[in-house]
Design an enzyme around this catalytic site. Structure first.
Site, PDB file in Angstrom:
ATOM      1  N   CYS A   1       0.960  -1.160  -0.025  1.00  0.00           N
ATOM      2  CA  CYS A   1       0.021   0.010   0.085  1.00  0.00           C
ATOM      3  C   CYS A   1       0.935   1.250  -0.006  1.00  0.00           C
ATOM      4  CB  CYS A   1      -0.923   0.000   1.346  1.00  0.00           C
ATOM      5  SG  CYS A   1      -1.794  -1.433   1.486  1.00  0.00           S
TER       6      CYS A   1
ATOM      7  N   ARG B   1       5.410  -0.189  -6.483  1.00  0.00           N
ATOM      8  CA  ARG B   1       5.126  -0.962  -5.207  1.00  0.00           C
ATOM      9  C   ARG B   1       4.101  -2.200  -5.353  1.00  0.00           C
ATOM     10  NH1 ARG B   1       7.507   1.591  -0.666  1.00  0.00           N
ATOM     11  NH2 ARG B   1       6.217   0.448   0.617  1.00  0.00           N
TER      12      ARG B   1
ATOM     13  N   TRP C   1      -2.793  -2.525  -1.935  1.00  0.00           N
ATOM     14  CA  TRP C   1      -2.435  -4.138  -2.433  1.00  0.00           C
ATOM     15  C   TRP C   1      -3.180  -5.069  -1.249  1.00  0.00           C
ATOM     16  CZ3 TRP C   1       1.129  -6.725  -5.498  1.00  0.00           C
ATOM     17  CH2 TRP C   1       1.408  -8.085  -5.356  1.00  0.00           C
TER      18      TRP C   1
ATOM     19  N   ASN D   1      -1.691   2.662   5.981  1.00  0.00           N
ATOM     20  CA  ASN D   1      -0.803   1.377   5.672  1.00  0.00           C
ATOM     21  C   ASN D   1      -0.379   0.624   7.015  1.00  0.00           C
ATOM     22  OD1 ASN D   1      -0.946   2.191   3.145  1.00  0.00           O
ATOM     23  ND2 ASN D   1       1.239   2.809   3.215  1.00  0.00           N
ATOM     24  N   GLY D   2      -0.580  -0.765   7.001  1.00  0.00           N
ATOM     25  CA  GLY D   2       0.014  -1.424   8.356  1.00  0.00           C
ATOM     26  C   GLY D   2      -1.308  -2.183   8.561  1.00  0.00           C
TER      27      GLY D   2
ATOM     28  N   GLU E   1      18.019 -23.630  -1.415  1.00  0.00           N
ATOM     29  CA  GLU E   1      17.664 -22.140  -1.671  1.00  0.00           C
ATOM     30  C   GLU E   1      19.030 -21.050  -1.466  1.00  0.00           C
ATOM     31  OE1 GLU E   1      15.291 -20.749  -3.086  1.00  0.00           O
ATOM     32  OE2 GLU E   1      15.380 -18.803  -2.222  1.00  0.00           O
TER      33      GLU E   1
ATOM     34  N   LYS F   1      20.118 -18.962  -4.471  1.00  0.00           N
ATOM     35  CA  LYS F   1      20.462 -17.370  -4.502  1.00  0.00           C
ATOM     36  C   LYS F   1      21.743 -17.004  -4.976  1.00  0.00           C
ATOM     37  CE  LYS F   1      17.201 -16.420  -4.177  1.00  0.00           C
ATOM     38  NZ  LYS F   1      15.847 -16.958  -4.199  1.00  0.00           N
TER      39      LYS F   1
ATOM     40  N   GLU G   1      22.243 -17.548  -8.590  1.00  0.00           N
ATOM     41  CA  GLU G   1      21.553 -16.597  -9.415  1.00  0.00           C
ATOM     42  C   GLU G   1      22.048 -15.139  -9.681  1.00  0.00           C
ATOM     43  OE1 GLU G   1      17.616 -16.793  -7.344  1.00  0.00           O
ATOM     44  OE2 GLU G   1      16.886 -16.978  -9.505  1.00  0.00           O
TER      45      GLU G   1
ATOM     46  N   HIS H   1      28.635 -39.720  -0.157  1.00  0.00           N
ATOM     47  CA  HIS H   1      28.306 -40.868  -1.094  1.00  0.00           C
ATOM     48  C   HIS H   1      28.578 -40.092  -2.608  1.00  0.00           C
ATOM     49  CE1 HIS H   1      26.017 -43.245   1.631  1.00  0.00           C
ATOM     50  NE2 HIS H   1      25.500 -42.278   2.030  1.00  0.00           N
TER      51      HIS H   1
ATOM     52  N   LYS I   1      11.702 -12.367 -14.144  1.00  0.00           N
ATOM     53  CA  LYS I   1      11.091 -12.452 -12.815  1.00  0.00           C
ATOM     54  C   LYS I   1      10.047 -13.515 -13.180  1.00  0.00           C
ATOM     55  CE  LYS I   1       9.991 -11.617  -8.577  1.00  0.00           C
ATOM     56  NZ  LYS I   1      11.072 -12.161  -7.636  1.00  0.00           N
TER      57      LYS I   1
HETATM   58  O1  M6R Z   1       6.776 -17.142  -9.613  1.00  0.00           O
HETATM   59  P1  M6R Z   1       7.220 -18.479  -9.258  1.00  0.00           P
HETATM   60  O2  M6R Z   1       7.209 -18.606  -7.800  1.00  0.00           O
HETATM   61  O3  M6R Z   1       6.256 -19.569  -9.839  1.00  0.00           O
HETATM   62  O4  M6R Z   1       8.594 -18.552  -9.790  1.00  0.00           O
HETATM   63  C1  M6R Z   1       9.382 -19.852  -9.867  1.00  0.00           C
HETATM   64  C2  M6R Z   1      10.698 -19.739 -10.212  1.00  0.00           C
HETATM   65  O5  M6R Z   1      10.993 -19.198 -11.532  1.00  0.00           O
HETATM   66  C3  M6R Z   1      11.537 -18.520  -9.166  1.00  0.00           C
HETATM   67  O6  M6R Z   1      11.068 -19.095  -7.839  1.00  0.00           O
HETATM   68  C4  M6R Z   1      12.817 -18.436  -9.662  1.00  0.00           C
HETATM   69  O7  M6R Z   1      13.715 -19.563  -9.167  1.00  0.00           O
HETATM   70  C5  M6R Z   1      13.650 -17.254  -8.710  1.00  0.00           C
HETATM   71  N1  M6R Z   1      14.311 -16.537  -9.648  1.00  0.00           N
HETATM   72  C6  M6R Z   1      14.363 -17.657  -7.724  1.00  0.00           C
HETATM   73  O8  M6R Z   1      14.929 -16.867  -6.914  1.00  0.00           O
END
Ligand code: M6R
Length: 602
Positions: A2, A27, A75, A99-100, A478, A482, A485, A501, A597
């Site tokens: 928001c 936002r 939002w 907001n909040g 994860e 990160k 990427e 293994h 994205k």
């Molecule tokens: O929008 P989604 O969560 O479905 O996207 C899935 C993946 O493309 C997404 O999580 C991707 O791995 C990101 N870049 C991770 O940081």
């Protein structure tokens, strides 16, 4: 998330508000509205969807002369994105934007309803305006009514209120959500961040928590718990791009810091005193369900893996997780006593969407966990739980992962309550830990500085292994995702017990091992796995509450009492490590090469 704007002065108000809201578009929002008082008359307009819809609605309206005005982009978090739920919210002669989260809104709403007040929206915000008018009726003093209103509110808020009872004044208050006041001559502006007022105001005052007051005749009068106070203005920044990031260098960095706040939104109205409730799930979603299958991609897949540990362990329901792009072509055997869950930040990921369609064709009930209302995946699912993370701009997902994992944890308790696989004491422990999560996600300067310093030692080498066990294996996956990427360094997540293994053959001083060593879950097991790597001269970065003498580098976490609290704290550490390595390598943190994205193609 928001956004708020406000203006008191002689200038044309509609355009100031709409321009300001436009600056907050980045936002994310799903509805918008404005309210203006001039010549003692209140006018208001609201529209769902894009700001253009609000522009269209206000086309023939123009404000003239002195007046007060407030605007908001919403939002949806509590209540659907509808015009009734859009701000500003109306009492009988006043409007409010906020907001909040007002945590005690339900209690306040019930008291007001008992006095005959009718509520039009499903929001917590509407309580503020009715409370104000209720107090105003008692002695016709609008400042006192506003002060008493603020005193009654629990939770986080930034709020503006205008009223026909005092038509040349804007009342404001801030506690936990951002708000600033801009100044230029006799003009006074309000906004939830710099961008709407850059180019309009030249000076700014950033309100502190607990401050409130009013703007009138070009002057602002400020109060806090000790009474009226003076304040000093600062020169306002002029760089909008920087301001959109609230002063952070990258959106990803901003989003890491936001996690503490969005987690509150995710839990709001769902984590209750003695149970978890999802008003979006009707009673029969789990009827005849004996198993769960979760499909997702990337980061969302990792949250699914973490969720599966929780669902099986606490809710005692078999849970199987699949990568959506694999699931689609494997000719899966689907049984109609399986609930099919998809997880997606964007709600538009092609593979996840197709997997969902396949499951529906096979007659399975479906639930999506998603950050974007009305997205394709939400629309396609029988039921949806929104993660309420706010818009995520960094391609590398952070707060979406945190909130997805939280929703899965909440869902676990929801199922466990229904199946009675959890006793009262254990449920209470889980709820207490959940409520503590936002604190766990706070990023201290000390921690960030530590990761910044450490990062310079991890810019080379022939690879990273992130290792963990149990719940911390998905977190290791994860953490590695990160890092790769945004740093473009090779990183793998691995179950710690599996290293011997095969992968341990890679161990030497140039192999960096990031070891997730929680104290509450299999500490001795992971410790011996890390010792095996250390004996082969691997370079160890240990993340643990327990000092570990074989570590080359060590990040000490808190002695939390619940594995999920350790999980979220270590998650922040791995996110900051990736961020700092990427920055040192000079990469584009928010838009890493080759990535998008939202992946809407197969
Ligand atoms: O929008 P989604 O969560 O479905 O996207 C899935 C993946 O493309 C997404 O999580 C991707 O791995 C990101 N870049 C991770 O940081």
């Amino acid at each position: 998330m928001c956004g708020i704007v406000g203006y008191v002065g002689e200038k044309e108000k509609k355009e100031i508000l709409l321009d300001g809201l436009q600056e907050l578009e980045y936002r994310g929002y799903d509805s918008a509205g404005i309210a203006i008082i001039e010549n003692q008359q209140l006018q208001h307009f609201k529209a769902i969807g894009k700001l253009q819809n609000l522009r269209d609605k206000t086309k023939s309206y123009e404000s003239e002369g002195f007046g007060v005005s407030i605007g908001h982009t919403r939002w949806a978090t509590h209540g659907k994105p509808t015009e009734l739920n859009a701000h500003p919210h109306l009492g009988e002669y006043s409007f409010v934007v906020h907001n909040g989260i007002i945590e005690n809104y339900q209690e306040l709403k019930t008291e007001l309803q008992a006095k005959g007040v009718t509520f039009l929206s499903q929001t917590d915000t509407e309580t503020i305006v009715h409370l104000f008018e209720n107090y105003y009726q008692q002695n016709s003093n609008s400042f006192e009514a506003f002060t008493r209103t603020i005193e009654k509110l629990d939770g986080a808020y930034a709020t503006l209120l205008v009223t026909e009872a005092d038509p040349d004044t804007i009342y404001f208050a801030k506690n936990g959500s951002p708000m600033l006041i801009g100044f230029e001559g006799k003009d006074v502006y309000f906004a939830s961040s710099d961008t709407p007022i850059i180019g309009k105001a030249t000076e700014v005052y950033y309100l502190e928590d607990g401050e409130y007051g009013y703007a009138k005749d070009g002057e602002v009068t400020l109060f806090d718990a000790n009474g009226e106070k003076s304040f000093s203005k600062k020169a306002l920044a002029t760089d909008k791009a920087m301001a959109q990031k609230d002063g952070y260098r990258f959106f990803m960095e901003k989003e890491i810091y936001e996690q503490t706040q969005v987690m509150n939104d995710t839990m709001m109205g769902r984590v209750l005193d003695d149970r978890v409730e999802f008003e979006e799930l009707s009673g029969d979603l789990f009827k005849n369900i004996n198993a769960i299958k979760i499909c997702a991609c990337g980061t969302s897949y990792h949250s699914a893996l973490a969720g599966a540990y929780l669902l099986e362990r606490i809710a005692k329901i078999p849970c199987h997780v699949e990568i959506a792009s694999e699931f689609r072509y494997k000719e899966p055997l689907l049984r109609d006593d399986t609930l099919f869950i998809t997880i997606s930040q964007s709600g538009e990921t092609a593979d996840t969407l197709e997997a969902l369609k396949m499951a529906k064709r096979a007659g399975l009930k479906s639930l999506s966990i998603c950050n974007v209302d009305n997205s394709s995946i939400v629309r396609e699912s029988d039921k949806a739980i929104l993660t309420r993370a706010g818009i995520e701009k960094g391609v590398a997902s952070t707060k979406a992962f945190a909130t997805q994992t939280m929703v899965l944890w909440m869902l676990t308790l929801y199922v466990a309550q229904r199946k009675e696989t959890i006793n009262k004491e254990r449920l209470q422990e889980e709820l207490d830990a959940m409520r503590h999560t936002p604190k766990t996600l706070l990023v201290s300067d000390k921690l960030h500085e530590r990761l910044h310093r450490l990062s310079k030692r991890y810019l080379h080498g022939h690879g990273f292994f992130f290792i963990g066990r149990d719940l911390f294996f998905p977190l290791a996956l994860e953490g590695a995702l990160k890092l790769k990427e945004i740093s473009y360094l090779h990183a793998e997540g691995y179950p710690a017990g599996e290293m011997k293994h095969g992968p341990i053959a890679l161990a030497d001083s140039e192999l960096f091992t990031v070891a997730l060593m929680p104290k509450t879950l299999h500490y001795d097991k992971i410790k011996s796995n890390v010792e095996e790597l250390s004996a082969r001269d691997a370079t160890i970065l240990a993340i643990s509450p327990e000092p570990f003498e074989l570590a080359d580098d060590f990040v000490q976490t808190t002695h939390d009492e619940h594995p999920m609290l350790e999980f979220f704290e270590m998650m922040v550490v791995t996110q900051l490590l990736a961020l700092e390595v990427s920055i040192r390598l000079g990469n584009d943190v928010d838009m890493p090469r080759n990535l998008a994205k939202s992946v809407t193609v197969e």
